[in-house]
Each structure stands twice: as C-alpha cells, then as structure tokens.
Design a protein around this motif. Structure first.
Motif, PDB file in Angstrom:
ATOM      1  N   GLY A  66      11.120   8.312  -1.312  1.00 33.80           N
ATOM      2  CA  GLY A  66      11.397   7.578  -0.081  1.00 33.80           C
ATOM      3  C   GLY A  66      10.696   6.232   0.009  1.00 33.80           C
ATOM      4  O   GLY A  66      11.117   5.343   0.758  1.00 33.80           O
ATOM      5  N   ASN A  67       9.641   6.064  -0.772  1.00 39.03           N
ATOM      6  CA  ASN A  67       8.868   4.822  -0.687  1.00 39.03           C
ATOM      7  C   ASN A  67       9.650   3.605  -1.177  1.00 39.03           C
ATOM      8  O   ASN A  67       9.278   2.465  -0.872  1.00 39.03           O
ATOM      9  CB  ASN A  67       7.571   4.951  -1.487  1.00 39.03           C
ATOM     10  CG  ASN A  67       6.670   6.017  -0.888  1.00 39.03           C
ATOM     11  OD1 ASN A  67       6.901   6.464   0.226  1.00 39.03           O
ATOM     12  ND2 ASN A  67       5.669   6.432  -1.625  1.00 39.03           N
ATOM     13  N   ALA A  68      10.724   3.850  -1.938  1.00 42.22           N
ATOM     14  CA  ALA A  68      11.575   2.728  -2.346  1.00 42.22           C
ATOM     15  C   ALA A  68      12.147   2.053  -1.097  1.00 42.22           C
ATOM     16  O   ALA A  68      12.157   0.820  -0.984  1.00 42.22           O
ATOM     17  CB  ALA A  68      12.701   3.234  -3.252  1.00 42.22           C
ATOM     18  N   THR A 115       4.049   2.335   2.637  1.00 38.24           N
ATOM     19  CA  THR A 115       5.488   2.459   2.327  1.00 38.24           C
ATOM     20  C   THR A 115       6.029   3.798   2.821  1.00 38.24           C
ATOM     21  O   THR A 115       7.147   3.878   3.308  1.00 38.24           O
ATOM     22  CB  THR A 115       5.775   2.282   0.819  1.00 38.24           C
ATOM     23  OG1 THR A 115       5.080   3.280   0.069  1.00 38.24           O
ATOM     24  CG2 THR A 115       5.365   0.916   0.332  1.00 38.24           C
ATOM     25  N   HIS A 116       5.198   4.865   2.702  1.00 38.39           N
ATOM     26  CA  HIS A 116       5.615   6.149   3.285  1.00 38.39           C
ATOM     27  C   HIS A 116       5.860   5.976   4.786  1.00 38.39           C
ATOM     28  O   HIS A 116       6.875   6.423   5.332  1.00 38.39           O
ATOM     29  CB  HIS A 116       4.484   7.181   3.124  1.00 38.39           C
ATOM     30  CG  HIS A 116       4.506   7.967   1.848  1.00 38.39           C
ATOM     31  ND1 HIS A 116       5.540   8.808   1.501  1.00 38.39           N
ATOM     32  CD2 HIS A 116       3.585   8.082   0.852  1.00 38.39           C
ATOM     33  CE1 HIS A 116       5.257   9.394   0.342  1.00 38.39           C
ATOM     34  NE2 HIS A 116       4.080   8.963  -0.086  1.00 38.39           N
ATOM     35  N   ALA A 117       4.892   5.325   5.459  1.00 36.46           N
ATOM     36  CA  ALA A 117       4.949   5.220   6.923  1.00 36.46           C
ATOM     37  C   ALA A 117       6.112   4.344   7.376  1.00 36.46           C
ATOM     38  O   ALA A 117       6.778   4.648   8.374  1.00 36.46           O
ATOM     39  CB  ALA A 117       3.624   4.658   7.446  1.00 36.46           C
ATOM     40  N   ASP A 143       0.845  -1.190   0.000  1.00 36.33           N
ATOM     41  CA  ASP A 143       0.000   0.000   0.000  1.00 36.33           C
ATOM     42  C   ASP A 143       0.891   1.254   0.000  1.00 36.33           C
ATOM     43  O   ASP A 143       1.876   1.339   0.748  1.00 36.33           O
ATOM     44  CB  ASP A 143      -0.878  -0.046   1.262  1.00 36.33           C
ATOM     45  CG  ASP A 143      -1.752   1.170   1.398  1.00 36.33           C
ATOM     46  OD1 ASP A 143      -2.883   1.126   0.905  1.00 36.33           O
ATOM     47  OD2 ASP A 143      -1.295   2.168   1.998  1.00 36.33           O
ATOM     48  N   HIS A 144       0.513   2.211  -0.818  1.00 38.59           N
ATOM     49  CA  HIS A 144       1.367   3.389  -1.017  1.00 38.59           C
ATOM     50  C   HIS A 144       1.668   4.129   0.294  1.00 38.59           C
ATOM     51  O   HIS A 144       2.822   4.416   0.610  1.00 38.59           O
ATOM     52  CB  HIS A 144       0.670   4.327  -2.007  1.00 38.59           C
ATOM     53  CG  HIS A 144       1.468   5.540  -2.346  1.00 38.59           C
ATOM     54  ND1 HIS A 144       2.610   5.493  -3.106  1.00 38.59           N
ATOM     55  CD2 HIS A 144       1.302   6.840  -2.001  1.00 38.59           C
ATOM     56  CE1 HIS A 144       3.108   6.709  -3.232  1.00 38.59           C
ATOM     57  NE2 HIS A 144       2.341   7.554  -2.563  1.00 38.59           N
ATOM     58  N   HIS A 145       0.634   4.414   1.062  1.00 37.21           N
ATOM     59  CA  HIS A 145       0.865   5.160   2.311  1.00 37.21           C
ATOM     60  C   HIS A 145       1.599   4.314   3.345  1.00 37.21           C
ATOM     61  O   HIS A 145       2.340   4.855   4.175  1.00 37.21           O
ATOM     62  CB  HIS A 145      -0.473   5.656   2.873  1.00 37.21           C
ATOM     63  CG  HIS A 145      -0.968   6.878   2.160  1.00 37.21           C
ATOM     64  ND1 HIS A 145      -2.160   7.491   2.463  1.00 37.21           N
ATOM     65  CD2 HIS A 145      -0.425   7.613   1.160  1.00 37.21           C
ATOM     66  CE1 HIS A 145      -2.330   8.544   1.680  1.00 37.21           C
ATOM     67  NE2 HIS A 145      -1.293   8.627   0.876  1.00 37.21           N
ATOM     68  N   VAL A 167       0.559  12.676   4.564  1.00 37.24           N
ATOM     69  CA  VAL A 167      -0.267  13.631   3.816  1.00 37.24           C
ATOM     70  C   VAL A 167       0.411  13.844   2.461  1.00 37.24           C
ATOM     71  O   VAL A 167       1.542  14.347   2.400  1.00 37.24           O
ATOM     72  CB  VAL A 167      -0.378  14.989   4.548  1.00 37.24           C
ATOM     73  CG1 VAL A 167      -1.406  15.879   3.861  1.00 37.24           C
ATOM     74  CG2 VAL A 167      -0.728  14.808   6.017  1.00 37.24           C
ATOM     75  N   ASP A 168      -0.254  13.446   1.386  1.00 32.47           N
ATOM     76  CA  ASP A 168       0.359  13.621   0.063  1.00 32.47           C
ATOM     77  C   ASP A 168      -0.704  13.950  -0.989  1.00 32.47           C
ATOM     78  O   ASP A 168      -1.830  14.329  -0.639  1.00 32.47           O
ATOM     79  CB  ASP A 168       1.194  12.381  -0.312  1.00 32.47           C
ATOM     80  CG  ASP A 168       0.353  11.130  -0.540  1.00 32.47           C
ATOM     81  OD1 ASP A 168      -0.884  11.198  -0.411  1.00 32.47           O
ATOM     82  OD2 ASP A 168       0.944  10.083  -0.855  1.00 32.47           O
ATOM     83  N   GLY A 169      -0.359  13.803  -2.268  1.00 27.43           N
ATOM     84  CA  GLY A 169      -1.341  14.028  -3.334  1.00 27.43           C
ATOM     85  C   GLY A 169      -2.461  13.015  -3.230  1.00 27.43           C
ATOM     86  O   GLY A 169      -3.626  13.352  -3.099  1.00 27.43           O
ATOM     87  N   THR A 170      -2.095  11.748  -3.250  1.00 25.54           N
ATOM     88  CA  THR A 170      -3.057  10.670  -2.993  1.00 25.54           C
ATOM     89  C   THR A 170      -2.347   9.335  -2.880  1.00 25.54           C
ATOM     90  O   THR A 170      -1.249   9.137  -3.406  1.00 25.54           O
ATOM     91  CB  THR A 170      -4.111  10.566  -4.107  1.00 25.54           C
ATOM     92  OG1 THR A 170      -5.148   9.690  -3.673  1.00 25.54           O
ATOM     93  CG2 THR A 170      -3.539  10.061  -5.410  1.00 25.54           C
ATOM     94  N   GLY A 171      -2.992   8.421  -2.168  1.00 26.55           N
ATOM     95  CA  GLY A 171      -2.616   7.013  -2.199  1.00 26.55           C
ATOM     96  C   GLY A 171      -3.673   6.278  -3.003  1.00 26.55           C
ATOM     97  O   GLY A 171      -4.389   6.885  -3.800  1.00 26.55           O
TER      98      GLY A 171
END
Ligand SMILES: [Fe+2]
Length: 583
Positions: A353-355, A157-159, A153-155, A176-180
């Motif tokens: 950073g999500n990589a 990976t951010h977390a 899930d995109h968020h 908080v970003d453009g969207t997940g």
C-alpha cells in the motif's frame, strides 16, 4: 505541464507500484507479485523493466513530467538498524535460538552473522535499485528526462495511504508493522487532509517481528506472509497458560511504544518458547494452542496501545495500518476493548500500500491538497485481463462449453452457484491488496456444510482448518452479524448471529465468526448484481468468496493464469468478463 506521480513500494518484500495523475487521482496500483506470479515477489523490483514501459504508455502521457516517489527515506545510515530491527525476532527461521554461537554486534541483534548479512543485502539492494528501471525506461525509451525523485518516511507512506482514503475529516492513525526507519510504531493526527506525527516508537521492539516468530513456530512461513494462517488456526485452540506466561512478559507497552525485557530474560524466554515449535510433519492443529495464545497476547498489546492513543487524543475515529492491521480478528473487536467509535483500515495496509501513499504524498508536496477527500479509495485499481486473449480463447480453444453471455452472465453464474458448483469469477480491474473482493474471486454456495472442505481439498489445495469468507449485501449485514460494521475490504471479522449460522455453515468459522466483505452497489455493481441474483434464487444474501489462486501462489493475473487454475483444480465453472466456461 502535466505531471504524474509514480509511487514505488520499495521494501524487499511486497514491492508495488502506483500511479497518481495530475488531478491527484489514483489511476493504477498493483503489487509486483501479480505480474510476476511470484508470491510476495521477494527481492523483485516494483518497476519491472519490461512491464513499466507498458504501464507508462497505458496510464500516462509519456512526455509529461514525472515524480518518482519511494516508500523509504534515503538515510542509508539507518539500514543496519533497519535490518536488525526487522528481523530481530523472527524474520528468519529461529533455528539458531537454542544452539547458535553469536558474536559481535550480531549478538545484540539476536541473529547469526550470515543471516544478518543476507538481510542487509536484501534491504540495501532494494533501496539502491528503487526506481532505477523506471528512470532507465523514461530516459532511454521515451527520451524523457523530466524526472524528479522523492523519498518519504516509511510509516508516513503507510499513514498517507490509510488516512487519505478514509471517510474521516478528523482521525488518529496508528501504524504497527515489522519496522520503519526508526521503530515499529508511529502515530499521527489527521485533520482536513493534514497529517502530523504525534509519536514515534524508537527501538528494535516489534509486534510484527514477534508475530513472524510465532508464525515460524506454528510451522508456517513468515517469508511467505503466512501470519494469517496463525490467525485462522487460533480459534481451534485454547489459551495455554504456560505459553501465556512466557509470551506476555516478552513485550510490554509503554505509551504508544513497546519495550522488551532485559536481553538475558528475553533470550531465555525465546529459547523456552522454541520448545513449542510444531514438529515437522505434525498436523497444524498441534500448534492451535500456541496460535490461540498468541492471538490473545497480540490483542492485549494492541488494546493497550490503542487505549493509550485514545487517552492522549480523545478522537473517536481511528485509522489503523501497517502489516499488523491485517489481523482482521483483532480489527473486528476494536470497539469492544477500546473507546474508539469508528475504524478505517485500507485495502492494502501492508507495505504494498505504501506505493499509493508515496505517490499521494508526492502529489500533495508538489501540487497542494487533493480535491477529493473523505472518500473511500476503490480497491479495484489493478490490471484488467486482455480482451484480445479472451477473443483468442473463444476463437481457437475449441472449448464447446465456452459461451459469450453479455446480458445474462451473472444470472447464469448465480444459477450454477445455487446448484452447488464452484465458480471462478473474473471481472474488470484487479483488487489492490491481499483480499479478493469480487473481481478475482472463487465463489461458492455458503449453504452446504461440506463446501469448505471441498474447496480446501479440491480447489485451493490448502490446510483443512482454513476458513472461507462471506461477501454479503450491505442491506443484510444487520440480519447476519452481531454488532454489524461495514467491512468494505474484508478487513474485519465479526460474529455471526446464532440463528443464521446453520444457514451458511461453509462461511462460519469454528468460533462462529466470519471475515466479511460488505458489498454495496455503488462500490461494485456487477458483483452486487451477482449476489442479488443468488439471493433471489436461494433467499441467502451472501456468497462464499475466496481469492482466485491456489495455495502458495498470488491471485491470477491473466486469462492464461485463470485457465491454468481452472483446468488443474476441481473448479466447475469459470466466468471471465462476459464469458462463461463450464466443465
Ligand atoms: Fe511497513
């Protein structure tokens, strides 16, 4: 058998690649823009076909097992929503607003059909080709078929990237970003290495999306990632009450989520807002009131979101990430307007950073909890410059002012900085994230008032309003800043104390603030030694630090890139590792 975890940030902008080894350590992380020298590397693959073989050879054992982890979940049914949500307010130029005919469901998404189609192609192609080059190289170049693919899930990976690299054993995390996949905000609790989702905003509302629209209206490029120009411009303006009355009702906070007003009201507001668009060719300062008013609205919305998060959890440690966490002006005042006591923002809070997040999640899912926790991630995770090229320059360039100074290069550099020279400074591994933290930097003396204008005009070729950041020895943070907080990744903007502002005018923004980098010996010994040497000469414990690039280009990646910038700008001297080159 040994296993590596290769994380891919697979949004169509800011693609990046990270490698985590069998011990759970990050051995490499870099955005594709650096290698390609193409800002944000829009539509490029994170695993460039020719580059990836070199990286695998350098950082991995080729016959090991590999997990390839991607930063979006696989659900392709979400993609039309994703495309619409990401762009609803501003990903594309808002030229259509006053006049475009909208039809079908593009009406709902507030964009023209061809724009929607193009954006969907970008998102879908990024999704489809994610990891394809890596798999090809592993299978056919190295004959290795021990590959496993995972999607996250995109968020999440951010977390994961933000929390695993935080100094906390317990925290709450807001993305908080453009969207997940589902919306633009997610909240998590983080306890002893475990992430649990607390809430997820579902819907098209997006603070990041609105930020992109404002960026366009201010005359900057949201595709070019120029949101921080809006932030830099804001202190030159004042709140415009008419703009405030338009902007503030446009997005409302509901718990830890957002709501738009009814569609008709939103469209009417957006149309009126477009009247404040900066005219073609007009000075950026014309948009300062819009930028300032937006920064105020942004801060008010973030305050409400974070206050609601705190009320729900009562945890004092906050981890903030996603593209909106790049707003260092807001990050510096979180403690003033919310109950949180401590804050962590990673060095690459945007999608690059999500990589790392994807690779770490893959590790934990496969091998269990990582051993090293509660430790800040080093931002110095990228490439080194080629020693061979440096030797070739020394041998073949004929540059008589090039000297090899393995013991004293930092002392010689400090002396030139104290004499007012502008210095390029390249050492060791490149920074992961958008800020130069002393390894791919252009440095200068913060004392001369005219240094800021000179740098903007002669070296960076950028707008006169753009501020420069201070890199300060941690020991002197309290002496220079009000309510000093450590800022290891240049992630927060603080107010300079009144009595020191005249000492370092080149790094004091028009509102008396500076986006500081805290420098500690244990984080970057060589850069620390350079600032210490400058301090001994000048009694000033900080340097002006800006990224080694010119406007519109990513930070330099190779010796050749650095030389090209050096010889085509007003830079006076260049240090690459132990070599000093002067004009
Ligand atoms: Fe994101």
């Amino acid at each position: 058998m040994k296993r590596y975890y290769i994380g891919l940030a697979t949004t169509f902008h800011d693609p990046a690649l990270a490698i985590v080894d069998a011990e759970g350590e990050i051995v490499f992380a870099e955005a594709a823009e650096r290698f390609l020298q193409d800002k944000r590397a829009i539509n490029a693959e994170p695993d460039h076909l020719f580059r990836i073989a070199h990286l695998v050879k350098e950082y991995c054992e080729q016959d090991a097992e590999f997990t390839i982890a991607r930063s979006w979940s696989a659900s392709s049914s979400r993609l039309p929503f994703l495309a619409g949500a990401a762009s609803r307010l501003g990903l594309l130029s808002p030229d259509w607003l006053p006049r475009a005919p909208l039809d079908g469901w593009s009406r709902t998404l507030l964009m023209r059909r061809y724009q929607l189609h193009h954006l969907m192609l970008c998102v879908q192609s990024a999704h489809l080709k994610a990891g394809a080059n890596l798999a090809l190289v592993m299978r056919h170049r190295f004959g290795n078929r021990k590959l496993r693919f995972l999607n996250f899930d995109h968020h999440l990976t951010h977390a994961a990237y933000a929390c695993y690299g935080s100094p906390f054993s317990e925290a709450v995390c807001m993305i908080v970003d453009g969207t997940g996949e589902h919306g633009s905000i997610s909240c998590y609790t983080y306890r002893n290495g475990r992430l649990d989702r607390l809430s997820r905003h579902r819907g098209p509302e997006s603070l990041g999306g609105l930020y992109m629209l404002i960026t366009e209206l201010c005359g900057f490029s949201s595709f070019g990632g120029e949101e921080w120009k809006v932030m830099g411009l804001a202190p030159y303006g004042r709140t415009d009450e008419a703009i405030y009355r338009l902007l503030r009702p446009m997005i409302k906070v509901a718990g830890c989520g957002l709501r738009y007003p009814p569609m008709r009201q939103l469209r009417a507001g957006l149309t009126r807002l477009c009247r404040y668009r900066r005219a073609e060719g007009a000075s950026a300062l014309e948009a300062a009131d819009l930028a300032h008013t937006w920064q105020r609205v942004f801060s008010e919305i973030m305050d409400e979101l974070l206050q609601n998060l705190y009320a729900e959890t009562r945890v004092d440690n906050l981890v903030l990430s996603g593209g909106c966490a790049l707003n260092s002006s807001y990050a510096g005042r979180v403690f003033e307007s919310t109950p949180f006591k401590r804050l962590h923002i990673p060095s690459a809070p945007a999608d690059d950073g999500n990589a790392v997040g994807a690779a770490l999640l893959a590790y934990e899912q496969t091998a269990g909890p990582r051993k090293t926790r509660q430790k800040l991630f080093s931002p110095y995770l990228g490439s080194r410059v080629s020693a061979e090229t440096l030797t070739n320059v020394a041998r073949w360039s004929g540059l008589r002012t090039l000297r090899h100074l393995p013991e004293t290069v930092h002392l010689e550099a400090a002396r030139r900085l104290a004499e007012g020279r502008i210095l390029g400074w390249i050492q060791e591994r490149a920074e992961f994230g958008p800020r130069a933290l002393g390894n791919r930097s252009i440095l200068a003396d913060p004392r001369p008032r005219e240094m800021k204008d000179r740098l903007n005009r002669e070296v960076k070729f950028r707008e006169e309003f753009r501020p420069f950041a201070p890199a300060i020895l941690h020991e002197y943070g309290e002496e220079y800043f009000e309510n000093y907080q450590e800022s290891p990744y240049m992630e927060r903007t603080l107010r300079f104390k009144q009595e020191v502002r005249a000492k370092v005018p080149a790094v004091v923004h028009v509102d008396g603030t500076g986006r500081l980098q805290t420098v500690k010996r244990e984080w970057n010994a060589r850069f620390h030694a350079l600032i210490e040497a400058f301090h001994r000469l000048t009694n000033i414990p900080l340097l002006l630090n800006t990224s080694f690039n010119i406007m519109g280009k990513p930070m330099v990646h190779t010796v050749e890139d650095a030389l090209a910038v050096f010889f085509t700008t007003g830079m006076d001297a260049l240090v690459i590792e132990d070599y000093l080159l002067e004009k």
